[in-house]
Design an enzyme around this catalytic site. Sequence first.
Site, PDB file in Angstrom:
ATOM      1  N   TRP A   1      -9.061   8.897  -7.020  1.00  0.00           N
ATOM      2  CA  TRP A   1     -10.491   9.457  -7.462  1.00  0.00           C
ATOM      3  C   TRP A   1     -10.517   9.031  -8.992  1.00  0.00           C
ATOM      4  CZ3 TRP A   1     -15.253  10.441  -6.075  1.00  0.00           C
ATOM      5  CH2 TRP A   1     -15.543  10.725  -4.672  1.00  0.00           C
TER       6      TRP A   1
ATOM      7  N   ASN B   1      -9.985   2.930   3.422  1.00  0.00           N
ATOM      8  CA  ASN B   1      -9.861   2.754   2.208  1.00  0.00           C
ATOM      9  C   ASN B   1     -11.320   2.008   1.628  1.00  0.00           C
ATOM     10  OD1 ASN B   1      -8.021   2.986  -0.102  1.00  0.00           O
ATOM     11  ND2 ASN B   1      -8.364   0.743  -0.124  1.00  0.00           N
TER      12      ASN B   1
ATOM     13  N   TRP C   1     -21.586  14.239 -16.916  1.00  0.00           N
ATOM     14  CA  TRP C   1     -21.572  14.262 -15.520  1.00  0.00           C
ATOM     15  C   TRP C   1     -22.244  15.321 -14.798  1.00  0.00           C
ATOM     16  CZ3 TRP C   1     -15.761  12.964 -16.319  1.00  0.00           C
ATOM     17  CH2 TRP C   1     -15.665  11.653 -15.961  1.00  0.00           C
TER      18      TRP C   1
ATOM     19  N   TRP D   1     -16.233  13.372 -11.140  1.00  0.00           N
ATOM     20  CA  TRP D   1     -15.491  12.718 -10.059  1.00  0.00           C
ATOM     21  C   TRP D   1     -14.781  14.003  -9.278  1.00  0.00           C
ATOM     22  CZ3 TRP D   1     -10.033  13.654  -9.953  1.00  0.00           C
ATOM     23  CH2 TRP D   1      -9.532  14.134 -11.267  1.00  0.00           C
TER      24      TRP D   1
ATOM     25  N   GLU E   1       0.834  -1.151  -0.026  1.00  0.00           N
ATOM     26  CA  GLU E   1      -0.122  -0.005   0.173  1.00  0.00           C
ATOM     27  C   GLU E   1       0.954   1.336  -0.115  1.00  0.00           C
ATOM     28  OE1 GLU E   1      -3.065  -0.166  -0.807  1.00  0.00           O
ATOM     29  OE2 GLU E   1      -3.348  -2.153  -0.261  1.00  0.00           O
TER      30      GLU E   1
ATOM     31  N   TRP F   1       1.632   2.193  -3.323  1.00  0.00           N
ATOM     32  CA  TRP F   1       0.612   3.024  -3.940  1.00  0.00           C
ATOM     33  C   TRP F   1       0.857   4.414  -3.791  1.00  0.00           C
ATOM     34  CZ3 TRP F   1      -2.692   2.366  -7.814  1.00  0.00           C
ATOM     35  CH2 TRP F   1      -3.215   1.110  -8.361  1.00  0.00           C
TER      36      TRP F   1
HETATM   37  C1  LIG Z   1     -11.323   8.012  -3.414  1.00  0.00           C
HETATM   38  C2  LIG Z   1     -10.171   8.093  -2.562  1.00  0.00           C
HETATM   39  C3  LIG Z   1      -9.420   8.878  -2.096  1.00  0.00           C
HETATM   40  C4  LIG Z   1      -8.020   8.767  -1.520  1.00  0.00           C
HETATM   41  N1  LIG Z   1      -7.509  10.013  -0.866  1.00  0.00           N
HETATM   42  C5  LIG Z   1      -6.607   9.799  -0.148  1.00  0.00           C
HETATM   43  C6  LIG Z   1      -5.859  11.149   0.422  1.00  0.00           C
HETATM   44  O1  LIG Z   1      -5.987  12.007   0.199  1.00  0.00           O
HETATM   45  N2  LIG Z   1      -4.532  10.690   1.216  1.00  0.00           N
HETATM   46  C7  LIG Z   1      -4.096   9.483   1.280  1.00  0.00           C
HETATM   47  O2  LIG Z   1      -3.102   9.435   1.869  1.00  0.00           O
HETATM   48  N3  LIG Z   1      -4.977   8.373   0.859  1.00  0.00           N
HETATM   49  C8  LIG Z   1      -5.781   8.499   0.116  1.00  0.00           C
HETATM   50  N4  LIG Z   1      -6.422   7.455  -0.415  1.00  0.00           N
HETATM   51  C9  LIG Z   1      -5.905   6.107  -0.238  1.00  0.00           C
HETATM   52  C10 LIG Z   1      -6.506   5.229   1.048  1.00  0.00           C
HETATM   53  O3  LIG Z   1      -7.589   5.212   1.353  1.00  0.00           O
HETATM   54  C11 LIG Z   1      -5.753   5.860   2.492  1.00  0.00           C
HETATM   55  O4  LIG Z   1      -4.440   6.128   2.434  1.00  0.00           O
HETATM   56  C12 LIG Z   1      -5.909   4.899   3.707  1.00  0.00           C
HETATM   57  O5  LIG Z   1      -7.247   4.665   4.002  1.00  0.00           O
HETATM   58  C13 LIG Z   1      -5.541   5.543   4.858  1.00  0.00           C
HETATM   59  O6  LIG Z   1      -5.531   4.618   5.767  1.00  0.00           O
HETATM   60  P1  LIG Z   1      -4.244   4.003   6.462  1.00  0.00           P
HETATM   61  O7  LIG Z   1      -3.466   4.763   6.964  1.00  0.00           O
HETATM   62  O8  LIG Z   1      -4.875   3.324   7.816  1.00  0.00           O
HETATM   63  O9  LIG Z   1      -4.063   2.940   5.477  1.00  0.00           O
HETATM   64  P2  LIG Z   1      -3.442   1.595   5.447  1.00  0.00           P
HETATM   65  O10 LIG Z   1      -4.422   0.570   4.569  1.00  0.00           O
HETATM   66  O11 LIG Z   1      -2.793   1.151   6.657  1.00  0.00           O
HETATM   67  O12 LIG Z   1      -2.259   1.802   4.279  1.00  0.00           O
HETATM   68  C14 LIG Z   1      -0.894   1.941   4.779  1.00  0.00           C
HETATM   69  C15 LIG Z   1      -0.461   3.231   3.858  1.00  0.00           C
HETATM   70  O13 LIG Z   1      -0.424   2.925   2.548  1.00  0.00           O
HETATM   71  C16 LIG Z   1      -0.996   4.174   1.660  1.00  0.00           C
HETATM   72  N5  LIG Z   1      -2.063   3.763   1.013  1.00  0.00           N
HETATM   73  C17 LIG Z   1      -2.960   2.805   1.435  1.00  0.00           C
HETATM   74  N6  LIG Z   1      -3.757   2.906   0.235  1.00  0.00           N
HETATM   75  C18 LIG Z   1      -3.355   3.553  -0.609  1.00  0.00           C
HETATM   76  C19 LIG Z   1      -3.960   4.060  -1.771  1.00  0.00           C
HETATM   77  N7  LIG Z   1      -4.893   3.470  -2.396  1.00  0.00           N
HETATM   78  N8  LIG Z   1      -3.294   5.031  -2.718  1.00  0.00           N
HETATM   79  C20 LIG Z   1      -2.353   5.699  -2.199  1.00  0.00           C
HETATM   80  N9  LIG Z   1      -1.525   5.248  -0.949  1.00  0.00           N
HETATM   81  C21 LIG Z   1      -2.341   4.374   0.034  1.00  0.00           C
HETATM   82  C22 LIG Z   1      -1.226   5.189   2.869  1.00  0.00           C
HETATM   83  O14 LIG Z   1      -0.006   6.123   2.961  1.00  0.00           O
HETATM   84  C23 LIG Z   1      -1.459   4.387   3.999  1.00  0.00           C
HETATM   85  O15 LIG Z   1      -1.278   5.261   5.232  1.00  0.00           O
HETATM   86  C24 LIG Z   1      -7.740   7.510  -1.198  1.00  0.00           C
HETATM   87  C25 LIG Z   1      -8.247   6.373  -1.391  1.00  0.00           C
HETATM   88  C26 LIG Z   1      -9.492   6.699  -2.274  1.00  0.00           C
HETATM   89  C27 LIG Z   1     -10.270   5.278  -2.666  1.00  0.00           C
END
Ligand SMILES: Cc1cc2nc3c(=O)[nH]c(=O)nc-3n(C[C@H](O)[C@H](O)[C@H](O)COP(=O)(O)OP(=O)(O)OC[C@H]3O[C@@H](n4cnc5c(N)ncnc54)[C@H](O)[C@@H]3O)c2cc1C
Length: 550
Positions: A435, A394, A358, A412, A325, A328
Amino acid sequence: MARTLLYLHRHDLRLHDNPILEQIRKGQYDSFLPVYIFPAHQIEVNPLLRAEHQGKAHKELRASFGTRRTGNVRVSYLCESLWDLKRSYAKLDVNMLITAGKTDDVLKSILDKLQAHSAGQIEVWLQKEYTTEEREEEAAIMAVCKSNKTVAYKTVEESTLVDISDLGYPIDKLPNYYTEFRKGVEPLDSVRLPFEAPKHLPPSPKITFENEYEISDDMDKVIEQLCAPLGGRCDIPQNTAHPMKGGETAAIKRLEYYVTGGKSAPAASYKTTRNGLLGSDYSTKFSSFLSVGSLSPKLIHHRLLQFEKEHNLEGDVNTYWIRFELLWRDYFKFVALKFGKRMFLKYGLKQAKLNDQWLGADSREAMRWKEGTTGVGIVDAAMRELKATGYLSNRARQIVASFLTKDLNVDWRIGAEYFEEKLIDHDPSANYGNWQYQAGVGNDPRTSRRFNPAKQAHDYDPDGAYIKTWCPEVAKATVSMNWVYFWTTPPKLQQTLGIAGLEGVRDPVKGLCGDERERNSGRGVPGYRKKARRHEGRPRRGERTASYDS
Ligand SMILES: Cc1cc2nc3c(=O)[nH]c(=O)nc-3n(C[C@H](O)[C@H](O)[C@H](O)COP(=O)(O)OP(=O)(O)OC[C@H]3O[C@@H](n4cnc5c(N)ncnc54)[C@H](O)[C@@H]3O)c2cc1C
């Protein structure tokens, strides 16, 4: 000649693993001035204007679809992170200057002041960022430095797990899909070791800097001021999934917590819990710390290596998945650099003219989605959680993004801008990249990915605990379809529950969920269990729930 290093902090609010502070350890500097400027193009800074400068108030800040650039919860979180850093600097006898305004103008005045106090050779160091607005800001800062012959200027890459210079190819060769990128950097041998936090720093120059903004030393006062035009300071509910305050201190504590407990540590079950919706341990909650730079991804990686070694968990899928993640996150940063403005354009990276119809920000669909009053339980619960806490899992982000773009047919960018205002972990590349992905105009090889809200609710919230937490009006509903789709509650029961008059019951915004066949694909209706068994392990067309290439 004396040497002064001016460190212009951006999204790098920490002492640990900080290459700029490491440079100070190596270099011979006589004085050191860390600075943070609340950027007037992203944060509503008018409330910080001194009384005699009220005439200089700028226009209210709004994003292109009318939302705030930075909302009250995020600005409070930023202040917590900043003041934590200020306190850490103070312990090293360094005074951090926190001010506000147009970054390049403010920097110019600080440099003038430093030069008037014979700071000698001045170097301005700052973090390198990858999104267009941040790069434009950087260009303006560079211009200020270049126009001043005694000022040297340097940017440092530090925000990603894998440094851009270690990719081994120029940015225009970045793969267009994540899997290829990931395979190219795994097994992550190139991740650099984190630097230790400094134990000593050169003293700060003895200048008093003043401009038209007055920033109190009292964080709570500044939060109150900044939140005033944003609806006031927000009280985060006790049951938030993200109870942590901002700042490096809390970030390190969270990282340690996540790897404590040996094989029972939250990190050791991340892959199985990461799609959770309630509680704070189902996922790492590192994102908000990472977004302001209170936590370094390299530190996370190396701490996980240590954890794996201590508990014979080398090669474990759970810790692997945390890095999966984090990659990503890296990927979207590099995508932002490669594609520039396209990251923010309607037809996205693909310039895919999928949809010319849209709906806009003033549509009933967009407004009710934001308010969490559509009548679709899982969507409303998530949107209310986001508004109340500034955080969303997420899984929930994917569900609401799919619902807005695929079910309600709303642009979007309206969703992305709303997330930008509300999320405490807002990161422009991750937000806009995700997004775009959900809307089918970004880095998803498939364009038709859609999440069926009923199936999502039953898979990830089988007893409705999440929906009932954030939509207490349906807490007493006992038939699952009634909390999944509020309007399916029989009229008599609507009266008993006292929900008959609610918008989501009386006038739901159903999108595709209004389709009878769609509703019947949800497990809450008779016959679902039989169908579910038949389809077990085999996603149906358009209903794949697995995220990305997981
Ligand atoms: C529509 C949408 C908008 C989002 N906007 C943001 C945002 O503005 N900022 C943000 O940090 N994340 C964003 N995310 C990604 C993700 O949802 C969050 O990083 C995550 O939910 C944060 O919780 P966590 O730290 O417990 O994640 P965990 O599941 O513990 O993941 C560990 C780390 O991996 C990274 N990560 C995880 N999933 C993603 C992903 N899909 N894309 C990029 N990095 C990821 C984050 O840095 C996160 O802290 C978005 C996802 C979606 C679907």
